[in-house]
Design an enzyme around this catalytic site. Sequence first.
Site, PDB file in Angstrom:
ATOM      1  N   LYS A  10     -25.434   6.093 -17.872  1.00  0.00           N
ATOM      2  CA  LYS A  10     -26.247   4.996 -19.806  1.00  0.00           C
ATOM      3  C   LYS A  10     -26.755   3.404 -18.284  1.00  0.00           C
ATOM      4  O   LYS A  10     -27.108   3.411 -17.441  1.00  0.00           O
ATOM      5  CB  LYS A  10     -24.900   4.537 -20.134  1.00  0.00           C
ATOM      6  CG  LYS A  10     -24.097   5.296 -20.589  1.00  0.00           C
ATOM      7  CD  LYS A  10     -22.882   4.558 -21.699  1.00  0.00           C
ATOM      8  CE  LYS A  10     -22.566   5.181 -22.481  1.00  0.00           C
ATOM      9  NZ  LYS A  10     -21.369   5.078 -23.583  1.00  0.00           N
ATOM     10  N   TYR A  50     -24.659  11.594 -31.166  1.00  0.00           N
ATOM     11  CA  TYR A  50     -23.824  10.263 -31.276  1.00  0.00           C
ATOM     12  C   TYR A  50     -24.110  11.088 -32.910  1.00  0.00           C
ATOM     13  O   TYR A  50     -23.772   9.882 -34.447  1.00  0.00           O
ATOM     14  CB  TYR A  50     -23.729   9.316 -31.659  1.00  0.00           C
ATOM     15  CG  TYR A  50     -23.668   8.311 -29.855  1.00  0.00           C
ATOM     16  CD1 TYR A  50     -22.440   9.061 -29.593  1.00  0.00           C
ATOM     17  CD2 TYR A  50     -24.378   8.207 -29.057  1.00  0.00           C
ATOM     18  CE1 TYR A  50     -21.776   8.566 -28.093  1.00  0.00           C
ATOM     19  CE2 TYR A  50     -24.188   7.026 -27.870  1.00  0.00           C
ATOM     20  CZ  TYR A  50     -23.058   7.946 -27.686  1.00  0.00           C
ATOM     21  OH  TYR A  50     -22.622   7.317 -25.857  1.00  0.00           O
ATOM     22  N   ASN A 123     -20.197   0.162 -21.024  1.00  0.00           N
ATOM     23  CA  ASN A 123     -19.052   1.251 -20.449  1.00  0.00           C
ATOM     24  C   ASN A 123     -19.439   2.283 -19.680  1.00  0.00           C
ATOM     25  O   ASN A 123     -18.543   3.198 -19.341  1.00  0.00           O
ATOM     26  CB  ASN A 123     -18.428   1.459 -21.633  1.00  0.00           C
ATOM     27  CG  ASN A 123     -18.630   2.743 -22.872  1.00  0.00           C
ATOM     28  OD1 ASN A 123     -19.837   3.105 -23.068  1.00  0.00           O
ATOM     29  ND2 ASN A 123     -18.293   3.001 -24.141  1.00  0.00           N
ATOM     30  N   HIS A 126     -21.636   8.605 -20.098  1.00  0.00           N
ATOM     31  CA  HIS A 126     -20.449   8.674 -21.400  1.00  0.00           C
ATOM     32  C   HIS A 126     -20.237  10.055 -20.427  1.00  0.00           C
ATOM     33  O   HIS A 126     -21.101  10.930 -19.294  1.00  0.00           O
ATOM     34  CB  HIS A 126     -21.964   9.396 -22.103  1.00  0.00           C
ATOM     35  CG  HIS A 126     -21.339  11.237 -23.008  1.00  0.00           C
ATOM     36  ND1 HIS A 126     -20.455  10.551 -24.411  1.00  0.00           N
ATOM     37  CD2 HIS A 126     -22.071  11.935 -22.953  1.00  0.00           C
ATOM     38  CE1 HIS A 126     -20.533  11.779 -24.473  1.00  0.00           C
ATOM     39  NE2 HIS A 126     -20.975  12.246 -24.582  1.00  0.00           N
ATOM     40  N   GLU A 137     -23.271  19.528 -26.476  1.00  0.00           N
ATOM     41  CA  GLU A 137     -23.381  17.975 -25.681  1.00  0.00           C
ATOM     42  C   GLU A 137     -25.076  18.367 -24.904  1.00  0.00           C
ATOM     43  O   GLU A 137     -26.286  18.190 -24.511  1.00  0.00           O
ATOM     44  CB  GLU A 137     -23.393  17.249 -25.339  1.00  0.00           C
ATOM     45  CG  GLU A 137     -22.763  16.275 -26.262  1.00  0.00           C
ATOM     46  CD  GLU A 137     -21.362  15.540 -26.107  1.00  0.00           C
ATOM     47  OE1 GLU A 137     -21.487  15.504 -24.968  1.00  0.00           O
ATOM     48  OE2 GLU A 137     -20.694  14.253 -26.598  1.00  0.00           O
TER      49      GLU A 137
HETATM   50  P1  ADP Z   1     -16.861   7.624 -25.989  1.00  0.00           P
HETATM   51  O1  ADP Z   1     -17.630   6.787 -25.590  1.00  0.00           O
HETATM   52  O2  ADP Z   1     -15.320   7.050 -25.183  1.00  0.00           O
HETATM   53  O3  ADP Z   1     -16.839   9.080 -26.465  1.00  0.00           O
HETATM   54  P2  ADP Z   1     -17.496   7.462 -29.008  1.00  0.00           P
HETATM   55  O4  ADP Z   1     -18.363   8.860 -28.377  1.00  0.00           O
HETATM   56  O5  ADP Z   1     -16.882   7.239 -29.785  1.00  0.00           O
HETATM   57  O6  ADP Z   1     -16.960   7.327 -27.874  1.00  0.00           O
HETATM   58  O7  ADP Z   1     -18.488   6.122 -29.705  1.00  0.00           O
HETATM   59  C1  ADP Z   1     -19.770   6.234 -28.401  1.00  0.00           C
HETATM   60  C2  ADP Z   1     -19.967   5.461 -27.997  1.00  0.00           C
HETATM   61  O8  ADP Z   1     -20.391   4.396 -29.449  1.00  0.00           O
HETATM   62  C3  ADP Z   1     -18.973   3.841 -27.858  1.00  0.00           C
HETATM   63  O9  ADP Z   1     -19.235   4.421 -26.172  1.00  0.00           O
HETATM   64  C4  ADP Z   1     -19.677   2.794 -27.649  1.00  0.00           C
HETATM   65  O10 ADP Z   1     -20.668   2.188 -26.614  1.00  0.00           O
HETATM   66  C5  ADP Z   1     -19.843   2.901 -28.703  1.00  0.00           C
HETATM   67  N1  ADP Z   1     -19.017   2.611 -29.976  1.00  0.00           N
HETATM   68  C6  ADP Z   1     -17.702   2.806 -29.791  1.00  0.00           C
HETATM   69  N2  ADP Z   1     -17.025   2.967 -31.112  1.00  0.00           N
HETATM   70  C7  ADP Z   1     -17.704   1.522 -31.831  1.00  0.00           C
HETATM   71  C8  ADP Z   1     -17.390   0.042 -31.656  1.00  0.00           C
HETATM   72  N3  ADP Z   1     -16.389   0.415 -32.852  1.00  0.00           N
HETATM   73  N4  ADP Z   1     -17.847  -0.939 -32.132  1.00  0.00           N
HETATM   74  C9  ADP Z   1     -18.988  -0.796 -31.314  1.00  0.00           C
HETATM   75  N5  ADP Z   1     -19.630   0.091 -30.370  1.00  0.00           N
HETATM   76  C10 ADP Z   1     -19.126   1.234 -30.275  1.00  0.00           C
END
Ligand code: ADP
Length: 149
Positions: A10, A50, A123, A126, A137
């Site tokens: 990212k 997403y 973070n 992905h 994906e």
């Molecule tokens: P992951 O990236 O761990 O697979 P998700 O697919 O649930 O998690 O979420 C995608 C991205 O959306 C996350 O990496 C994060 O950047 C963002 N995200 C997820 N949940 C939240 C939240 N509650 N508040 C803000 N950003 C979020």
Amino acid sequence: MKERTLVLIKPDAISKRLTGIIIDRIEHLGLDMKAAKVVVMTEELARKHYPHLEGKPFLQDVINFMRGDYNGIKDHRIYAFVYEGEDAISKIRTLLGPTKPENAAPDTIRGAFGYTKGDTMFNCVHASGTPEDAAREIALWFKPEEIIA
Ligand code: ADP
């Protein structure tokens, strides 16, 4: 079980020049890189990536973040990979740590290099969460001929 998984480096990791360290850590899991490319992250691609965030109040923030708007990545590039190997999906997810960097152990990528500012989770990486997500994906990001058999 032998699996394939999608990995995205990212914009926050790109801006901090962490790409080499992240690839190095994945290589040490014993997985094989089967495809790699630099992609322009459009709003449309972010929404397709997403679908489960559709309707969430933070979706636009995630899209802006994934397009590099908070990290000075003006060309909106993101680095995409397909990795393959035994239990590739769970191995990489364990290496990354949980979604929220503050909940991630310090020896994980998100724990070591991620942070949260306001509502945005920076973070770093992905990786697909399930075999179903991985198949969807990988098909979204790569043409079959771009992946080494
Ligand atoms: P992951 O990236 O761990 O697979 P998700 O697919 O649930 O998690 O979420 C995608 C991205 O959306 C996350 O990496 C994060 O950047 C963002 N995200 C997820 N949940 C939240 C939240 N509650 N508040 C803000 N950003 C979020």
